[in-house]
Design an enzyme around this catalytic site. Structure first.
Site, short mmCIF file in Angstrom:
data_model
loop_
_atom_site.label_atom_id
_atom_site.label_comp_id
_atom_site.label_asym_id
_atom_site.label_seq_id
_atom_site.Cartn_x
_atom_site.Cartn_y
_atom_site.Cartn_z
N GLU A 83 0.81 -1.21 0.00
CA GLU A 83 0.00 0.00 0.00
C GLU A 83 0.85 1.27 0.00
OE1 GLU A 83 -3.02 0.59 -0.38
OE2 GLU A 83 -3.41 2.56 0.50
N ASP A 84 1.86 1.29 0.84
CA ASP A 84 2.53 2.56 1.11
C ASP A 84 3.96 2.68 0.57
OD1 ASP A 84 0.33 3.43 2.46
OD2 ASP A 84 1.05 2.79 4.43
#
Ligand code: MN
Length: 725
Positions: A83-84
């Site tokens: 995700e990041d």
């Protein structure tokens, strides 16, 4: 009461914890995940200013405390990478295997859900959505641990964000932890959220708690000491745990019971953990002999476990001072299940995957799991096969505002639109799923965000009945279609009434129609028009209802006697229904027993039936000049599906000096209607002018003369030879 732990864990510390319960842990892989996560998150920081990777480590730490397996811990370490960071699914799969990649991906999907805190019903849907999307329960375990750590460190966030996260936690995550059977997690999440949402309420509970403790001294120590001594005296080995309940639990109990902060039993809980089931009952006997058992507070969940596998004996006892305390008696295995819930399935004890006979069977949690587990101890297969099919018959989608809409599997954007509001459904012209335009028949998937495109002029279509999957949508569509028909019929009925009343020199005023409604026992002028338009009533019936004196009580059968040349004296005749010959067209007669002569058009297909009975044929022709005023002829008209077209057709026919006496729909497709019109007119020439005018109209696709040999109702056998002329 505040047990916030925030230790920074090194890989060594994490592995030491894991090693205590699972010596066979894959140390290399955990170290690799640690190093990978740390490298990926390098340069990122939390709101608190700490390096970001402290968060995944803490999440892994929480799960290690729950004695969970390597895959779960590695997923925790990597849960924010896809995700990041620049990490990808493929890379995680290459480095750590497909299973881990799937788990991490599962957590990412849950993270990406836009949860909106809202009413209870919504929250329930969110929880189901979680279960449906997670596929593997370990995804939920990681997500819960993730939320727990975020809640423990929530103070670093902006105040408005804190409140939003706390609401979500209270509405969705805490009940979800409860559903997973993880009571400790539920309580802690609730309390952390309570601290944000109602700091004053929580502070007052704590103040009163402290005051009570001052009054009564250290109740926990005193009571556990007493119990320990009592049990030891009877040679029962047991561990006694006393604890204060979380402020939120106390608060909720007080709210539920609408009572003050007085009873110890609402504040403290005591647990007696024994070595065997037998000892549970022995301990119960000892406790009941020493203290007074409070009536109606005894429950035996050992002989009758809860469906989620919970086992324990509950009792409330009171001392000589009248103070009550609640006691739960259970074995260590029962205790593990009560605390860890479904997580107990992935947990290890003494280096072995724990085989707790009381553990909640995830397979049983899963409503319909079609796979068989022959080899129970083949844990790898077992883990892979455990899937959350619990809500597989449902799909949860989002509105653009983030509300969850629950639909049955197979539902389409149209169902979604109707689920929001009938008005949205009816006006639906298209849909965007996750921002992309899709056809209305697209099957929706879990977690998709759906935006309905509407247009005011839109009306429900026939084809929608095949697209919609839900009863709600289908019935709304049917209702709307009926309503549309009624509008069309009213419009058409108005045209028919107008010309019928004009024919007798009157006007089809609202008042006249109301009068007709009363006579015909219908509820209003529009009902008269709708009945007329849908040919339940004929125009002359309506006129007669208002002006009985103006309508001759008869008969359709116009005397065409003198119009046809070629028959014997006094011989009756009728126009054939199959071909409806008109003056100006070539005709032939067929004798028919009891009815005289039937007049057919010379090209009527029904005539082939009489080829073998030449004696029945009569040469006929129309008498020129003396046409009886009206004949009816039927026409097939195919028109565009538009409410206005019918009205225009009536007007056009009226302008040609003819009347529509009957109308029915024979075929209805989404984009066109086929009608059968009975038109009252003079002759063939008149008919052709009407056909030309209709054909010229843009919305009329086709006009054809009705011909149906089946309508020639005479049969050859009926003919008596004596009638042959
Ligand atoms: Mn996270």
């Amino acid at each position: 009461m505040d047990d916030v732990t925030n230790d920074l864990m090194s890989p060594d510390a994490l592995l030491a914890t894991v090693g205590r319960y699972n010596p066979k842990t894959n140390e290399t892989l955990i170290r690799a995940a640690f190093a990978y996560g740390e490298r990926m998150h390098d340069g990122q920081f939390r709101h608190s200013g700490e390096p970001y990777f402290t968060h995944p480590i803490a999440v892994a730490g929480i799960l290690a405390e729950q004695l969970l397996d390597d895959a779960t811990l590695i997923t925790a370490l990597l849960h924010d990478t896809i995700e990041d960071t620049k990490s990808t699914y493929t890379e995680v799969a290459e480095l750590f295997g497909d299973d881990i990649a799937k788990l991490v991906d599962g957590v990412t999907k849950l993270t990406n859900l836009q949860l909106s805190s809202s009413e209870t019903k919504q929250a329930e849907n969110f929880r189901k959505l979680f279960m449906a999307m997670a596929k593997d329960m370990r995804v939920i375990l990681v997500k819960l641990a993730d939320r727990l750590h975020n809640m423990r460190t929530i103070k670093a966030m902006r105040p408005d964000k804190q409140i939003q996260k706390a609401r979500e936690t209270m509405d969705i995550y805490a009940p979800l932890a409860g559903r997973m059977g993880m009571q400790w997690m539920r309580e802690e999440l609730e309390d952390l959220a309570f601290r944000v949402l109602n700091p004053d309420g929580r502070a007052s509970i704590i103040r009163r708690f402290i005051r009570l403790q001052k009054e009564t001294g250290d109740v926990i120590e005193k009571i556990t000491g007493d119990m320990r001594a009592e049990l030891a005296e009877h040679n029962i080995q047991a561990q006694i745990i006393g604890r204060a309940k979380k402020p939120y639990s106390i608060w909720r109990k007080m709210e539920e019971k609408e009572q003050g902060f007085s009873r110890l039993s609402d504040i403290f809980g005591f647990r007696v953990i024994t070595n065997s089931e037998e000892d549970c009952y022995r301990a119960l006997g000892v406790i009941h002999r020493r203290w007074f058992a409070v009536p109606d507070r005894f429950k035996d969940y050992i002989s009758q476990p809860k469906t989620n596998g919970y086992r324990s004996i509950h009792t409330t006892v009171s001392g000589r001072d009248g103070k009550r305390v609640e006691v739960q008696i259970r074995t260590q295995q029962m205790h593990d299940v009560a605390e860890a819930g479904v997580a107990a399935h992935w947990s290890y004890r003494d280096g072995m995957r724990s085989k707790n006979p009381f553990a909640v069977d995830p397979v049983k949690w899963v409503a319909s799991l079609n796979e068989q587990f022959g080899a129970e101890d083949d844990h790898v297969d077992f883990l892979e096969a455990v899937r959350l099919e619990m809500y597989s018959d449902q799909v949860f989608c989002f509105t653009p505002k983030g509300e969850v809409v629950k639909l049955p599997r197979g539902a389409t954007p149209l169902d979604f639109a109707y689920a929001i509001h009938t008005r949205i459904g009816s006006a639906c012209v298209g849909a965007k799923v996750d921002g992309l335009r899709v056809p209305l028949w697209t099957r929706l998937k879990n977690g998709q965000s759906v935006e309905i495109v509407t247009a005011e002029a839109q009306q429900p279509q026939f084809t929608w009945l095949d697209i919609a999957a839900t009863g709600k949508a289908k019935s709304a569509i049917r209702r709307a279609l009926r309503e549309q028909d009624r509008e069309k019929f009213i419009k058409l009925g108005a045209e028919l009434a107008r010309s019928a009343f004009e024919n007798v020199g009157r006007k089809a005023t609202d008042k006249a129609l109301e009068t007709a409604a009363k006579t015909l026992r219908l509820d209003g002028g529009n009902s008269v028009l709708a009945n007329l338009g849908s040919s339940v009533l004929t125009a002359s019936e309506v006129v007669r209802a208002v002006y009985p004196e103006l309508v001759k009580n008869s008969d359709t059968s116009i005397d065409v006697g003198r119009a046809v040349v070629g028959m014997g004296q006094g011989q009756a005749h009728e126009r054939a229904l199959c071909c409806e010959p008109l003056p100006g067209e070539r005709i032939v007669g067929i004798t028919q027993r009891g009815r005289g002569v039937i007049v057919h058009a010379i090209d009527c297909q029904a005539l082939s039936k009489f080829e073998d009975s030449p004696q029945r044929w009569i040469d006929l022709r129309w008498q020129t000049g003396i046409h009886p005023p009206i004949h009816s002829a039927r026409l097939y008209v195919t028109i565009g599906n538009d409410a206005g077209v019918l009205g225009r057709i009536c007007t056009l026919i009226g302008e040609q000096g003819a009347n529509i006496s009957d109308l029915s729909f024979t075929d209805r497709k989404p984009d066109f209607y086929r009608l059968l019109l009975s038109v009252e007119l003079r002759d063939a020439e008149h008919l052709h002018s009407i056909i030309s005018v209709l054909t010229a109209e843009d919305d009329v696709a086709e006009v054809a003369r009705y011909q149906n040999p089946k309508d020639a109702d005479e049969s050859v056998s009926e003919i008596g030879p004596e009638l042959g002329i």
